[in-house]
Design a protein around this motif. Structure first.
Motif, PDB file in Angstrom:
ATOM      1  N   GLY A   1      36.993  38.068  43.322  1.00 50.89           N
ATOM      2  CA  GLY A   1      36.818  39.216  42.438  1.00 50.89           C
ATOM      3  C   GLY A   1      38.023  39.470  41.560  1.00 50.89           C
ATOM      4  O   GLY A   1      38.203  40.558  41.045  1.00 50.89           O
TER       5      GLY A   1
ATOM      6  N   SER B   1      37.338  31.689  41.040  1.00 49.91           N
ATOM      7  CA  SER B   1      38.256  32.716  41.529  1.00 49.91           C
ATOM      8  C   SER B   1      37.613  34.098  41.451  1.00 49.91           C
ATOM      9  O   SER B   1      37.696  34.884  42.391  1.00 49.91           O
ATOM     10  CB  SER B   1      39.535  32.666  40.692  1.00 49.91           C
ATOM     11  N   PHE B   2      36.947  34.377  40.354  1.00 56.22           N
ATOM     12  CA  PHE B   2      36.239  35.653  40.213  1.00 56.22           C
ATOM     13  C   PHE B   2      35.123  35.766  41.239  1.00 56.22           C
ATOM     14  O   PHE B   2      34.917  36.810  41.848  1.00 56.22           O
ATOM     15  CB  PHE B   2      35.632  35.783  38.810  1.00 56.22           C
ATOM     16  N   TYR B   3      34.389  34.670  41.413  1.00 53.82           N
ATOM     17  CA  TYR B   3      33.237  34.700  42.305  1.00 53.82           C
ATOM     18  C   TYR B   3      33.649  34.908  43.759  1.00 53.82           C
ATOM     19  O   TYR B   3      33.002  35.637  44.502  1.00 53.82           O
ATOM     20  CB  TYR B   3      32.429  33.409  42.167  1.00 53.82           C
TER      21      TYR B   3
END
Lengths: 169, 268
Positions: free
Chosen positions: A27, A22-24
């Motif tokens: 962001g 999800s972060f990748y």
């Protein structure tokens, strides 16, 4: 009730990878409580239009560039519902019931669930997130406030646990 | 380089589809762990089953290591990851109240979704309560507004707060996680029911116990902060669009798309 669930460490590793993904990609991390605030805000907007319009807090949901429900967290929560349903279905765990300990009645449990929900909904808005949006997401980014928040959740729950022991044990 | 969305790899609508997919796995995993069952969830508060702590702490450690290693390898620009700002007082108060709500209602917000879809009526009631609670907060907002922003410290991270590098914090978190696992398993053996606790293989546990501090130690030596400093736009930013500084031009990747949008609401 005695069925063995998956190993929590394995689940933790996989959940960490989902969070990392999800972060990748986006962001940002996971979360869900704001989606309930958004659904409630959209509902209030339908029923009591002028009242919702006038509220300074709800305006951040209602007067954003996009409709209140066209939101990352709302879709994430919908997905979580589907994923949970799928998992419960394949494990044969979909069953209509009021989950409770052996020494509490159905109606008492329902009232406590309502009260717990009220407190959680309120607290999640106050702290800008819940166990996933604030504690899980923020802690993995090493955000100071999220770590403090996480320990406060445990502190609050352990402090109150004695009063609700009849509900669960 | 990630985050892909912030570099314009796809638009907002695709992001929503992705949210559905990520949410699917999120919900699936929570249900697998048994978090659709409030007795399993609250067992942690009666020292019988620490699955909540194990899942949360493991996920945090894995994701933290992932983010820092990705950053060192240049796969993700942490400066473009939305960092939750710290408002210390409302977070302390909110944490306490959420904790009370957790043990009272039996769920936290996301687990109530998983429980509700598996047929728990009380979870549905909890969700209705949560929506009402959010509205109560909104109604009281004029009174609470000052407290809501009390203790604002901005997007501050543990490394800055403790005055050590991210790598050392990572090592600290890994060590803390391992000690927490060791401790809660001792407690579990004493108060818990071995029949219902999921077992794990011993060698796998030993390997994991050795791997965690090793990964943390490598980070402490490599020092992800130094890597960050060398990168453009390494500053953690919040709510404002990326400043187009001179440094930005050095970025080989695509520039943000016109539909670029910074998260305008809070985490959860």
């Amino acid at each position: 009730m005695n069925r063995r669930y998956a190993n929590p460490y394995v689940i933790g590793v996989l959940l960490g990878l989902v969070l990392l993904f999800s972060f990748y990609t986006m962001g940002r991390g996971l979360g869900s409580s704001a989606s309930f605030a958004r659904i409630a805000a959209a509902g209030l907007h339908k029923i009591a239009h002028a009242h919702a319009e006038a509220n300074p807090y709800l305006s951040r949901y209602l007067h954003a560039r996009r409709p209140a429900l066209m939101n990352w967290l709302v879709f994430l929560t919908l997905g979580a519902g589907l994923g949970g349903l799928f998992s419960a279905f394949i494990a044969n765990r979909v069953r209509g019931e009021v989950a409770r300990g052996p020494s509490i009645g159905v109606s008492a449990r329902c009232w406590l669930a309502l009260g717990g929900g009220l407190l959680s909904g309120f607290a999640a808005r106050l702290a800008r997130g819940c166990t996933s949006g604030q504690a899980l997401t923020g802690a993995s980014e090493l955000a100071l406030g999220s770590w403090v928040f996480m320990f406060c959740i445990f502190a609050g729950a352990y402090a109150a646990a004695w009063f609700f022991r009849k509900e669960w044990l | 380089m990630g985050p892909l969305y912030k570099f314009g790899w796809f638009d907002f609508n695709y992001g929503l589809e992705l949210a559905g997919l990520i949410g699917f796995f999120f919900g699936f995993l929570l249900e697998r762990a048994g978090f659709g069952n409030p007795r399993k969830l609250t067992a942690i508060f009666y020292l019988r089953d620490f699955a909540v702590l194990k899942v949360m702490f493991t996920a945090i450690v894995v994701c933290m290591l992932g983010l820092l290693y990705f950053s060192v390898l240049g796969w993700i620009d942490l400066g473009r990851v939305y960092l939750l700002p710290t408002y210390i007082w409302p977070q302390i108060a909110g944490g306490f109240v959420l904790g009370v709500g957790f043990v009272m209602g039996g769920y936290c917000p996301t687990t109530s979704v998983v429980a509700a879809v598996s047929g728990k009526l009380d979870a549905l009631i909890f969700i209705i309560g949560m929506m009402a609670g959010s509205l109560v907060f909104a109604e009281m907002f004029p009174v609470l507004e000052r407290f809501h922003t009390a203790g604002s410290m901005g997007p501050v991270r543990l490394p800055e707060a403790l005055g050590i590098s991210s790598g050392w914090v990572a090592l600290l978190v890994c060590t803390m996680a391992l000690s927490a696992y060791w401790f809660v398993e001792k407690v579990e053996r004493r108060f818990g029911n071995a029949e219902t606790l999921p077992a794990g293989s011993r060698p796998a546990r030993r390997w994991a116990a050795a791997l965690l501090p090793a990964l943390g130690l490598i980070l402490a030596v490599v020092n992800p902060d130094r890597v960050l400093e060398k990168k453009p736009a390494a500053r953690i930013e919040i709510r404002q669009p990326p400043r187009r500084t001179v440094d930005d031009r050095r970025m080989p990747e695509k520039t943000p798309s016109p539909t670029f949008e910074i998260v305008e609401d809070e985490g959860c």
